[in-house]
Design a protein around this motif. Structure first.
Motif, mmCIF file in Angstrom:
data_model
loop_
_atom_site.group_PDB
_atom_site.id
_atom_site.type_symbol
_atom_site.label_atom_id
_atom_site.label_comp_id
_atom_site.label_asym_id
_atom_site.label_seq_id
_atom_site.Cartn_x
_atom_site.Cartn_y
_atom_site.Cartn_z
ATOM 1 N N ASP A 141 0.845 -1.210 0.000
ATOM 2 C CA ASP A 141 0.000 0.000 0.000
ATOM 3 C C ASP A 141 0.875 1.252 0.000
ATOM 4 O O ASP A 141 0.652 2.192 -0.769
ATOM 5 C CB ASP A 141 -0.876 0.051 1.270
ATOM 6 N N LEU A 142 1.861 1.256 0.894
ATOM 7 C CA LEU A 142 2.690 2.462 1.037
ATOM 8 C C LEU A 142 3.523 2.683 -0.229
ATOM 9 O O LEU A 142 3.697 3.816 -0.686
ATOM 10 C CB LEU A 142 3.588 2.353 2.275
ATOM 11 N N GLU A 143 3.993 1.583 -0.806
ATOM 12 C CA GLU A 143 4.783 1.740 -2.035
ATOM 13 C C GLU A 143 3.908 2.285 -3.170
ATOM 14 O O GLU A 143 4.347 3.144 -3.941
ATOM 15 C CB GLU A 143 5.421 0.418 -2.459
ATOM 16 N N ALA A 144 2.675 1.801 -3.263
ATOM 17 C CA ALA A 144 1.787 2.296 -4.331
ATOM 18 C C ALA A 144 1.587 3.806 -4.204
ATOM 19 O O ALA A 144 1.507 4.531 -5.201
ATOM 20 C CB ALA A 144 0.449 1.566 -4.269
ATOM 21 N N MET A 145 1.534 4.294 -2.969
ATOM 22 C CA MET A 145 1.330 5.738 -2.764
ATOM 23 C C MET A 145 2.550 6.533 -3.238
ATOM 24 O O MET A 145 2.421 7.526 -3.954
ATOM 25 C CB MET A 145 1.092 6.023 -1.275
ATOM 26 N N ASN A 168 4.121 3.519 14.542
ATOM 27 C CA ASN A 168 4.473 4.691 13.735
ATOM 28 C C ASN A 168 5.928 4.645 13.274
ATOM 29 O O ASN A 168 6.257 5.117 12.184
ATOM 30 C CB ASN A 168 4.204 5.977 14.531
ATOM 31 N N THR A 169 6.793 4.066 14.100
ATOM 32 C CA THR A 169 8.202 3.973 13.707
ATOM 33 C C THR A 169 8.358 3.074 12.480
ATOM 34 O O THR A 169 9.093 3.403 11.544
ATOM 35 C CB THR A 169 9.043 3.413 14.884
ATOM 36 N N VAL A 170 7.640 1.956 12.469
ATOM 37 C CA VAL A 170 7.725 1.055 11.304
ATOM 38 C C VAL A 170 7.224 1.773 10.049
ATOM 39 O O VAL A 170 7.844 1.716 8.978
ATOM 40 C CB VAL A 170 6.908 -0.240 11.558
ATOM 41 N N ILE A 171 6.113 2.497 10.192
ATOM 42 C CA ILE A 171 5.560 3.235 9.037
ATOM 43 C C ILE A 171 6.579 4.261 8.531
ATOM 44 O O ILE A 171 6.839 4.369 7.327
ATOM 45 C CB ILE A 171 4.240 3.953 9.443
ATOM 46 N N SER A 172 7.170 5.011 9.450
ATOM 47 C CA SER A 172 8.131 6.049 9.049
ATOM 48 C C SER A 172 9.334 5.445 8.338
ATOM 49 O O SER A 172 9.785 5.965 7.311
ATOM 50 C CB SER A 172 8.622 6.827 10.272
ATOM 51 N N HIS A 173 9.855 4.346 8.890
ATOM 52 C CA HIS A 173 11.021 3.724 8.250
ATOM 53 C C HIS A 173 10.673 3.226 6.851
ATOM 54 O O HIS A 173 11.469 3.348 5.919
ATOM 55 C CB HIS A 173 11.565 2.583 9.113
ATOM 56 N N THR A 174 9.483 2.672 6.719
ATOM 57 C CA THR A 174 9.084 2.184 5.390
ATOM 58 C C THR A 174 9.007 3.345 4.408
ATOM 59 O O THR A 174 9.513 3.270 3.282
ATOM 60 C CB THR A 174 7.710 1.465 5.478
ATOM 61 N N PHE A 175 8.386 4.446 4.836
ATOM 62 C CA PHE A 175 8.290 5.604 3.940
ATOM 63 C C PHE A 175 9.679 6.170 3.612
ATOM 64 O O PHE A 175 9.941 6.565 2.474
ATOM 65 C CB PHE A 175 7.414 6.699 4.565
#
Ligand code: SF4
Length: 372
Positions: free
Chosen positions: A202-206, A273-280
């Protein structure tokens, strides 16, 4: 059935104590109250905004918003031109704008008074005003941020039932970049909605969508926030359509579901939130995509202050999203951009350390930047 009510207000311009360190706005204008896009996670549903219970159908149109803004800026002896965000608590281009054109009239006033503008929207209607936005950008600074919270059209329809499709929103950014030369435009990838739009795919598609649309930047935060009736509204919809995810939300926000009251946390667990931030961060590196907006730099004594503050605030952001201590450079930057004199004068008097949060290391950094 949507009901529009025109209402008089005493004030139209919000003046912030501190410039926002993500969107760079000092001021805010909301020509409307309520928002017809009806996103089920919208923070404006919470009690602090004191909006009508039927937030998406009971729309308040601020009477003569542009005239009031013109009057306020004409009398503004203590205000300096700085970024005006449109809007915060409702989309400036939701359906009401097609009929009332309050946002457009406010933009004309901001153009007249030479104020820079940051538009935050999900709507294609912003393209109607491209001529004006380009003019503001050419003479000053203009930025249009388009929000995407999910690329899957079905998920987006569930979360944002009356908003344009995700692809339609990427197309807005593409159209702006192809048809203007002075408007920064990018994608706000916030909030992330746990379980519904937070997988690596999902995050990559964005980020990929933003890159393909020619975006100048993406901005990412963390998971959606939750409080009082906004949380109840969201959880009610989640329970109806995706009851399998309720457990995960209870764990992330620390509550036990009760349809009458919400007693959980405002933010999701830090670890999430840390996992989300690192992925972004990884995705932005992979797609060569900036994750900060180039700020407005005024042509007066504040220029150097803002330039140095921008460096400190960008640094603080990097520290924050990687889970490191970030508050000192953040507050130093916030205080520097509030100085009432050029920072060079402060440095010449040897008083940089008198600025709150500027210690020896930041003093050295600033002196080096000033070429002292
Ligand atoms: S577009 Fe923004 S203001 Fe409007 S309902 Fe959605 S989140 Fe709220």
């Amino acid at each position: 059935m949507v009901k529009y009510t025109e209402k008089e207000f005493k004030t139209i311009l919000i003046v912030r104590k501190y410039i926002d360190s993500w969107f760079w706005d000092r001021y805010g204008v909301n020509p409307y109250q309520g928002c017809q896009f009806g996103c089920i996670y919208c923070d404006s549903r919470s009690a602090r905004y004191r909006l009508p219970a039927d937030f998406e159908n009971d729309i308040i149109v601020k009477k003569d918003a542009a005239g009031m803004l013109d009057g306020r800026l004409s009398r503004a002896r203590t205000l300096l031109p700085d970024v005006v965000a449109m809007s915060g608590a409702s989309d400036p281009y939701h359906h009401a704008e097609a009929r009332f054109e309050s946002t457009r009239h406010c933009l004309e006033v901001l153009q007249k008074h030479v104020y820079p503008v940051h538009i935050l929207t999900k709507s294609r209607l912003v393209l109607r005003d491209l001529d004006l936005l380009e003019e503001i950008g050419r003479n000053n600074w203009c930025c249009v941020s388009v929000t995407i919270t999910a690329c899957d059209p079905e998920v987006a329809r569930f979360l944002e039932p009356k908003s344009p499709s995700p692809q339609g929103r990427f197309d807005v950014v593409r159209t702006i970049k192809e048809n203007t030369g002075h408007v920064q435009s990018g994608v706000l990838l916030m909030p992330v909605i746990p379980c519904l739009s937070d997988s690596a795919g999902d995050l990559e598609a964005m980020v990929r969508g933003a890159k393909e649309a020619g975006a100048d930047y993406v901005l990412f935060g963390g998971a959606m926030t939750m409080r009082d009736q906004q949380a109840l509204w969201f959880l009610r919809h989640l329970k109806e359509s995706h009851p399998e995810f309720l457990d995960k939300y209870e764990h992330l926000y620390g509550f036990t579901y009760d349809e009458e009251s919400y007693e959980g946390d405002y933010m999701a667990k830090d670890s999430y939130n840390t996992v989300i931030s690192h992925t972004f961060l990884d995705l932005c590196a992979a797609y060569d995509m900036p994750y900060r907006i180039r700020r407005f730099i005024p042509a007066d004594y504040r220029a150097e202050n803002y330039r140095i503050a921008e460096m400190l605030l960008n640094r603080a952001y990097d520290l924050m999203v990687t889970g490191k201590a970030w508050t000192r450079p953040h507050w130093a930057g916030m205080n520097i951009q509030n100085l009432k004199e050029p920072i060079v004068d402060v440095a010449d008097r040897g008083e940089l350390r008198a600025i709150r949060n500027v210690g020896p290391a930041l003093e050295d950094f600033i002196l080096k930047e000033l070429g002292s």
